[in-house]
Scaffold this motif. Structure first.
Motif, PDB file in Angstrom:
ATOM      1  N   TYR A 120      -2.003  13.363   1.356  1.00 45.12           N
ATOM      2  CA  TYR A 120      -2.788  12.201   0.916  1.00 45.12           C
ATOM      3  C   TYR A 120      -2.564  11.942  -0.572  1.00 45.12           C
ATOM      4  N   GLY A 121      -2.535  13.010  -1.356  1.00 46.21           N
ATOM      5  CA  GLY A 121      -2.330  12.848  -2.792  1.00 46.21           C
ATOM      6  C   GLY A 121      -0.975  12.257  -3.121  1.00 46.21           C
ATOM      7  N   MET A 122       0.076  12.748  -2.474  1.00 49.45           N
ATOM      8  CA  MET A 122       1.414  12.207  -2.721  1.00 49.45           C
ATOM      9  C   MET A 122       1.524  10.764  -2.256  1.00 49.45           C
ATOM     10  N   TRP A 123       0.927  10.467  -1.088  1.00 47.48           N
ATOM     11  CA  TRP A 123       0.924   9.078  -0.621  1.00 47.48           C
ATOM     12  C   TRP A 123       0.164   8.187  -1.591  1.00 47.48           C
ATOM     13  N   GLY A 124      -0.950   8.693  -2.091  1.00 49.04           N
ATOM     14  CA  GLY A 124      -1.721   7.906  -3.044  1.00 49.04           C
ATOM     15  C   GLY A 124      -0.958   7.640  -4.325  1.00 49.04           C
ATOM     16  N   LEU A 125      -0.254   8.663  -4.833  1.00 48.18           N
ATOM     17  CA  LEU A 125       0.457   8.518  -6.098  1.00 48.18           C
ATOM     18  C   LEU A 125       1.645   7.575  -5.975  1.00 48.18           C
ATOM     19  N   PHE A 126       2.411   7.697  -4.909  1.00 45.68           N
ATOM     20  CA  PHE A 126       3.663   6.936  -4.803  1.00 45.68           C
ATOM     21  C   PHE A 126       3.522   5.607  -4.052  1.00 45.68           C
ATOM     22  N   THR A 127       2.442   5.438  -3.298  1.00 45.88           N
ATOM     23  CA  THR A 127       2.279   4.211  -2.521  1.00 45.88           C
ATOM     24  C   THR A 127       1.052   3.422  -2.945  1.00 45.88           C
ATOM     25  N   LEU A 128      -0.098   4.081  -2.937  1.00 47.03           N
ATOM     26  CA  LEU A 128      -1.338   3.352  -3.227  1.00 47.03           C
ATOM     27  C   LEU A 128      -1.474   2.982  -4.699  1.00 47.03           C
ATOM     28  N   VAL A 129      -1.080   3.880  -5.596  1.00 47.87           N
ATOM     29  CA  VAL A 129      -1.221   3.592  -7.029  1.00 47.87           C
ATOM     30  C   VAL A 129      -0.459   2.329  -7.439  1.00 47.87           C
ATOM     31  N   PRO A 130       0.816   2.135  -7.050  1.00 56.76           N
ATOM     32  CA  PRO A 130       1.489   0.868  -7.397  1.00 56.76           C
ATOM     33  C   PRO A 130       0.796  -0.361  -6.817  1.00 56.76           C
ATOM     34  N   ILE A 131       0.302  -0.247  -5.591  1.00 54.17           N
ATOM     35  CA  ILE A 131      -0.399  -1.391  -4.987  1.00 54.17           C
ATOM     36  C   ILE A 131      -1.668  -1.706  -5.764  1.00 54.17           C
ATOM     37  N   MET A 132      -2.406  -0.670  -6.119  1.00 50.87           N
ATOM     38  CA  MET A 132      -3.648  -0.877  -6.863  1.00 50.87           C
ATOM     39  C   MET A 132      -3.375  -1.486  -8.240  1.00 50.87           C
ATOM     40  N   SER A 133      -2.366  -0.974  -8.938  1.00 54.53           N
ATOM     41  CA  SER A 133      -2.116  -1.433 -10.313  1.00 54.53           C
ATOM     42  C   SER A 133      -1.505  -2.836 -10.373  1.00 54.53           C
ATOM     43  N   GLU A 134      -0.719  -3.199  -9.364  1.00 51.79           N
ATOM     44  CA  GLU A 134      -0.025  -4.489  -9.399  1.00 51.79           C
ATOM     45  C   GLU A 134      -0.797  -5.615  -8.723  1.00 51.79           C
TER      46      GLU A 134
END
Length: 310
Positions: A120-134
């Motif tokens: 979950y952490g790796m998915w969050g860092l590499f997938t969710l974080v870009p979606i959230m920030s952009e």
């Protein structure tokens, strides 16, 4: 006859040892935490340590306020997001979905609980974080961020590594627990009770809202408490997307820390006795928090059970 009595005595003894071993383990953990935390408690004081926001390994000053703040915010926000979704899933699986969908959806929800937290952490860092920030966080700033009072929650630069993203990750992780237990609780509602409600002219929504949920409220609450315990103790998934910033912030778009994240990130860096003792003090606080929440939940469950029996 004598052999049967001896077997019963041995059986009772084994089960008693198994039961009391849990108490011994808990007391042993508490003893170690108090012993290792004693230098920190003696220097800073337990309650002053909780209320102090300063966390500076260079000067040797430590306080748990920022870690407690991050733990409380991420856990509360995760529950706010997860509980309605989980109950909606349980209602869909038990009351709305056609039979051919109930099995696959139920299995998919349970598979979410089996995914390791580091995934979950790796998915969050590499997938969710870009979606959230952009996309998501700029949109929140452009809409809700312009509202009075609420806008302060969305100030800052949307980097994606913040309290909001961490809460969303936590909510995804705890949804399976609440959903599965709520589904099982809903299934315990007697069909005769629901059929009686339908016979009086109640709609499906009225049966769900006025019959199924009230009948199953104790089980649903138990699932929420289980999810709360998972959210409080989660470490790796949050560590990937929260940062480790010991500060109390008014914005959900700022980095922060939690007790578990601080322990995971800083335990190997504790190069002084007071630093290490302060980390043990954080662990002791988390232990006490979990105990208090569990005790309160047991009291509330007992009260709800007595009330429903009347």
């Amino acid at each position: 006859m004598q052999d049967r009595k001896s077997a019963d005595i041995i059986f009772h003894g084994i089960t008693a040892i198994a039961a009391f071993s849990v108490l011994f383990v808990i007391l042993g953990v508490l003893f170690v935490l108090v012993k290792e935390s004693y230098p920190s408690i003696g220097r800073f004081g337990f309650f002053r340590f909780i209320a102090t926001n300063d966390w500076n390994p260079v000067t040797g000053n430590f306080g748990a306020a920022a870690a407690l703040f991050g733990t409380a915010v991420t856990t509360a926000l995760a529950l706010i997001i997860a509980v309605p979704v989980a109950i909606g899933i349980a209602v869909f699986v038990t009351e709305v979905a056609p039979p051919f969908l109930k099995g696959p959806v139920g299995v998919a929800i349970e598979l979410l609980a089996a995914i390791p937290s580091i995934v979950y952490g790796m998915w969050g860092l590499f997938t969710l974080v870009p979606i959230m920030s952009e996309y998501i966080e700029p949109a929140l700033q452009g809409t809700m961020g312009r509202l009075p009072l609420i806008g302060i929650l969305f100030e800052g630069t949307p980097l994606g590594i913040d309290l909001l993203t961490s809460s969303i990750i936590l909510s995804i992780m705890i949804i399976p627990f609440t959903a599965s237990i709520s589904r099982d609780a809903f299934n315990l509602t007697p069909p005769l009770v629901k059929e009686s409600a339908y016979a009086t002219g109640a709609t499906k929504w009225e049966v769900i809202w006025d019959v199924v949920i009230p009948y199953s409220k104790v089980g649903v609450f138990g699932g929420i408490i289980l999810s709360l315990g998972r959210a409080l103790g989660e470490t790796m998934a949050v560590a990937f997307v929260l940062g480790n910033n010991h500060q109390i912030t008014s914005s959900l778009l700022d980095t922060a820390t939690t007790i578990t994240v601080a322990l995971a990130n800083e335990f190997t860096e504790a190069d002084t006795d007071i630093y290490l003792s302060s980390l043990f003090n954080l662990a002791l606080i988390l232990f006490i928090m979990s105990f208090i929440i569990l005790a309160l939940s047991k009291l509330m469950l007992a009260w709800a059970g007595r009330k429903s029996d009347r």
